[in-house]
Design a protein around this motif. Sequence first.
Motif, PDB file in Angstrom:
ATOM      1  N   ILE A  66      30.123 145.031   4.472  1.00  0.00           N
ATOM      2  CA  ILE A  66      30.998 145.080   5.515  1.00  0.00           C
ATOM      3  C   ILE A  66      31.377 146.555   5.662  1.00  0.00           C
ATOM      4  O   ILE A  66      31.839 147.351   4.827  1.00  0.00           O
ATOM      5  CB  ILE A  66      32.067 144.204   5.603  1.00  0.00           C
ATOM      6  CG1 ILE A  66      31.342 142.863   4.984  1.00  0.00           C
ATOM      7  CG2 ILE A  66      32.625 143.972   6.856  1.00  0.00           C
ATOM      8  CD1 ILE A  66      32.745 142.052   4.437  1.00  0.00           C
ATOM      9  N   PHE A  67      31.397 147.090   6.913  1.00  0.00           N
ATOM     10  CA  PHE A  67      32.292 148.489   7.151  1.00  0.00           C
ATOM     11  C   PHE A  67      32.925 148.462   8.197  1.00  0.00           C
ATOM     12  O   PHE A  67      32.610 147.459   9.250  1.00  0.00           O
ATOM     13  CB  PHE A  67      30.948 149.627   7.245  1.00  0.00           C
ATOM     14  CG  PHE A  67      30.135 149.565   8.367  1.00  0.00           C
ATOM     15  CD1 PHE A  67      30.369 150.327   9.566  1.00  0.00           C
ATOM     16  CD2 PHE A  67      28.859 148.637   8.368  1.00  0.00           C
ATOM     17  CE1 PHE A  67      29.532 150.321  10.723  1.00  0.00           C
ATOM     18  CE2 PHE A  67      28.106 148.603   9.473  1.00  0.00           C
ATOM     19  CZ  PHE A  67      28.434 149.333  10.693  1.00  0.00           C
ATOM     20  N   TYR A  68      33.664 149.353   8.495  1.00  0.00           N
ATOM     21  CA  TYR A  68      34.759 149.488   9.602  1.00  0.00           C
ATOM     22  C   TYR A  68      34.562 150.597  10.226  1.00  0.00           C
ATOM     23  O   TYR A  68      34.564 151.891   9.856  1.00  0.00           O
ATOM     24  CB  TYR A  68      36.216 149.339   9.078  1.00  0.00           C
ATOM     25  CG  TYR A  68      37.192 149.296  10.211  1.00  0.00           C
ATOM     26  CD1 TYR A  68      37.664 148.106  10.942  1.00  0.00           C
ATOM     27  CD2 TYR A  68      37.746 150.563  10.931  1.00  0.00           C
ATOM     28  CE1 TYR A  68      38.587 147.864  11.775  1.00  0.00           C
ATOM     29  CE2 TYR A  68      38.542 150.164  11.874  1.00  0.00           C
ATOM     30  CZ  TYR A  68      38.873 149.003  12.444  1.00  0.00           C
ATOM     31  OH  TYR A  68      39.649 148.886  13.553  1.00  0.00           O
ATOM     32  N   LYS A  69      33.988 150.542  11.607  1.00  0.00           N
ATOM     33  CA  LYS A  69      33.883 151.816  12.553  1.00  0.00           C
ATOM     34  C   LYS A  69      34.490 151.277  14.019  1.00  0.00           C
ATOM     35  O   LYS A  69      33.627 150.845  14.755  1.00  0.00           O
ATOM     36  CB  LYS A  69      32.608 152.298  12.463  1.00  0.00           C
ATOM     37  CG  LYS A  69      32.306 153.464  13.335  1.00  0.00           C
ATOM     38  CD  LYS A  69      30.855 154.144  13.203  1.00  0.00           C
ATOM     39  CE  LYS A  69      30.715 155.446  13.792  1.00  0.00           C
ATOM     40  NZ  LYS A  69      29.312 155.835  13.697  1.00  0.00           N
ATOM     41  N   LYS A  70      35.716 151.482  14.293  1.00  0.00           N
ATOM     42  CA  LYS A  70      36.064 150.890  15.429  1.00  0.00           C
ATOM     43  C   LYS A  70      35.939 149.557  15.559  1.00  0.00           C
ATOM     44  O   LYS A  70      35.734 148.864  16.770  1.00  0.00           O
ATOM     45  CB  LYS A  70      35.655 151.588  16.544  1.00  0.00           C
ATOM     46  CG  LYS A  70      35.792 153.211  16.950  1.00  0.00           C
ATOM     47  CD  LYS A  70      35.352 153.993  18.033  1.00  0.00           C
ATOM     48  CE  LYS A  70      35.813 155.142  17.842  1.00  0.00           C
ATOM     49  NZ  LYS A  70      34.907 156.026  19.309  1.00  0.00           N
ATOM     50  N   GLY A  71      36.058 148.531  14.524  1.00  0.00           N
ATOM     51  CA  GLY A  71      35.662 147.347  14.434  1.00  0.00           C
ATOM     52  C   GLY A  71      34.976 147.124  13.199  1.00  0.00           C
ATOM     53  O   GLY A  71      34.261 147.728  12.640  1.00  0.00           O
ATOM     54  N   TRP A  72      34.906 145.845  12.857  1.00  0.00           N
ATOM     55  CA  TRP A  72      34.179 145.205  11.464  1.00  0.00           C
ATOM     56  C   TRP A  72      32.551 145.099  12.064  1.00  0.00           C
ATOM     57  O   TRP A  72      32.444 144.332  12.874  1.00  0.00           O
ATOM     58  CB  TRP A  72      34.872 143.971  11.078  1.00  0.00           C
ATOM     59  CG  TRP A  72      36.157 144.266  10.469  1.00  0.00           C
ATOM     60  CD1 TRP A  72      37.393 144.068  11.002  1.00  0.00           C
ATOM     61  CD2 TRP A  72      36.219 144.732   9.323  1.00  0.00           C
ATOM     62  NE1 TRP A  72      38.230 144.389  10.022  1.00  0.00           N
ATOM     63  CE2 TRP A  72      37.778 144.693   8.875  1.00  0.00           C
ATOM     64  CE3 TRP A  72      35.375 145.162   8.102  1.00  0.00           C
ATOM     65  CZ2 TRP A  72      38.262 145.088   7.713  1.00  0.00           C
ATOM     66  CZ3 TRP A  72      36.143 145.800   6.957  1.00  0.00           C
ATOM     67  CH2 TRP A  72      37.276 145.674   6.895  1.00  0.00           C
ATOM     68  N   TYR A  73      31.897 145.436  10.980  1.00  0.00           N
ATOM     69  CA  TYR A  73      30.309 145.246  11.185  1.00  0.00           C
ATOM     70  C   TYR A  73      29.706 144.607   9.820  1.00  0.00           C
ATOM     71  O   TYR A  73      30.233 145.223   8.709  1.00  0.00           O
ATOM     72  CB  TYR A  73      29.823 146.737  11.347  1.00  0.00           C
ATOM     73  CG  TYR A  73      29.856 147.193  12.836  1.00  0.00           C
ATOM     74  CD1 TYR A  73      28.703 146.803  13.858  1.00  0.00           C
ATOM     75  CD2 TYR A  73      30.968 147.639  13.310  1.00  0.00           C
ATOM     76  CE1 TYR A  73      28.755 147.324  15.128  1.00  0.00           C
ATOM     77  CE2 TYR A  73      31.207 148.235  14.838  1.00  0.00           C
ATOM     78  CZ  TYR A  73      29.968 147.967  15.565  1.00  0.00           C
ATOM     79  OH  TYR A  73      30.067 148.366  16.835  1.00  0.00           O
ATOM     80  N   ILE A  74      28.907 143.898   9.976  1.00  0.00           N
ATOM     81  CA  ILE A  74      28.076 143.551   8.972  1.00  0.00           C
ATOM     82  C   ILE A  74      26.893 144.461   8.481  1.00  0.00           C
ATOM     83  O   ILE A  74      26.097 144.240   9.701  1.00  0.00           O
ATOM     84  CB  ILE A  74      27.686 141.999   8.708  1.00  0.00           C
ATOM     85  CG1 ILE A  74      29.112 141.329   8.622  1.00  0.00           C
ATOM     86  CG2 ILE A  74      26.775 141.792   7.484  1.00  0.00           C
ATOM     87  CD1 ILE A  74      28.698 139.611   8.537  1.00  0.00           C
ATOM     88  N   ARG A  75      26.645 145.194   7.572  1.00  0.00           N
ATOM     89  CA  ARG A  75      25.653 145.954   7.431  1.00  0.00           C
ATOM     90  C   ARG A  75      24.203 145.300   6.841  1.00  0.00           C
ATOM     91  O   ARG A  75      23.393 145.500   7.429  1.00  0.00           O
ATOM     92  CB  ARG A  75      25.848 147.376   6.382  1.00  0.00           C
ATOM     93  CG  ARG A  75      24.992 148.224   6.447  1.00  0.00           C
ATOM     94  CD  ARG A  75      25.081 149.366   5.339  1.00  0.00           C
ATOM     95  NE  ARG A  75      26.439 150.076   5.627  1.00  0.00           N
ATOM     96  CZ  ARG A  75      26.393 151.042   6.570  1.00  0.00           C
ATOM     97  NH1 ARG A  75      25.526 151.342   7.229  1.00  0.00           N
ATOM     98  NH2 ARG A  75      27.627 151.613   6.749  1.00  0.00           N
ATOM     99  N   ASN A  76      24.555 144.522   5.834  1.00  0.00           N
ATOM    100  CA  ASN A  76      23.327 143.996   5.340  1.00  0.00           C
ATOM    101  C   ASN A  76      23.812 142.730   4.555  1.00  0.00           C
ATOM    102  O   ASN A  76      25.002 142.604   3.882  1.00  0.00           O
ATOM    103  CB  ASN A  76      22.485 144.571   4.533  1.00  0.00           C
ATOM    104  CG  ASN A  76      23.152 145.383   3.490  1.00  0.00           C
ATOM    105  OD1 ASN A  76      23.865 144.854   2.491  1.00  0.00           O
ATOM    106  ND2 ASN A  76      22.978 146.948   3.508  1.00  0.00           N
TER     107      ASN A  76
END
Length: 254
Positions: A66-76
């Motif tokens: 999981i990463f944060y860039k102006k919001g939470w994203y699931i990378r893989n």
Amino acid sequence: MDRDNLQDAVVLKKGLLNIHFGNKTSDNFELPEITALINTKIGYSNPYEITVYYIGDRGLYSTITIFYKKGWYIRNVNFYNPCQECQDQNFKILTKSMNIPVKNIDSEMLDIDSKGFKSLTFFDQQGVIKPYKDLKKLYADVSSYPLLANSFNESVISDFKKKFALSLSNLDDYNNVAYRLAENGNQKGAIELLQQIINKFPTRAVAYLNIADSYWNIGEKEKAKVNYKKYLSLMKYQKKDLKKIPKYAEKRAK
């Protein structure tokens, strides 16, 4: 904790994984079904990315990055079958790249194959050692999969000792397995194997250093001190390169 010095956390609550990244806004999503979830851990690959390790009740486990860039994203999402000797090798590691905002994720999107996690081959906790024919392969998996190292309880350690009898030919691999158990947080398992090494090969200096580190990490400072002293004594007696002695070992031995 990452480089912003703010506490991070991953919390499983009511079937949802809640992620708190310092002072960043929390978000949550549902994990894929992998039987009963019994453990989660956090790892970091960079200051704004965390990896959640989670395990089911039969040795099956996965990671979600999981990463944060102006919001939470699931990378893989990755599924790991930590058994190199299992009959079906196609399921050793399966990866699904995503880069999708958490708010747009549902649990079915995290399934790796069309049949879901339950279609994959895995082993019972009581059968961790049984599939392995080669100690080197077991060591490789213990090194690669922290949650496999954590499964080395008293029963698994007993199976390990019976299947891989300690000898001069496998001494290095034994020591390496113990070291990796300690590196992955299983100090009790590491101490059990290292003590066996010391009992049979009392002049193996590095085993005393490793067991001293494990005792130190669980707060048994006096036992650690005794083993640090023995390690330093053997290094000098055996005329080893004293420059390789960790500075902390000398300090802790006093």
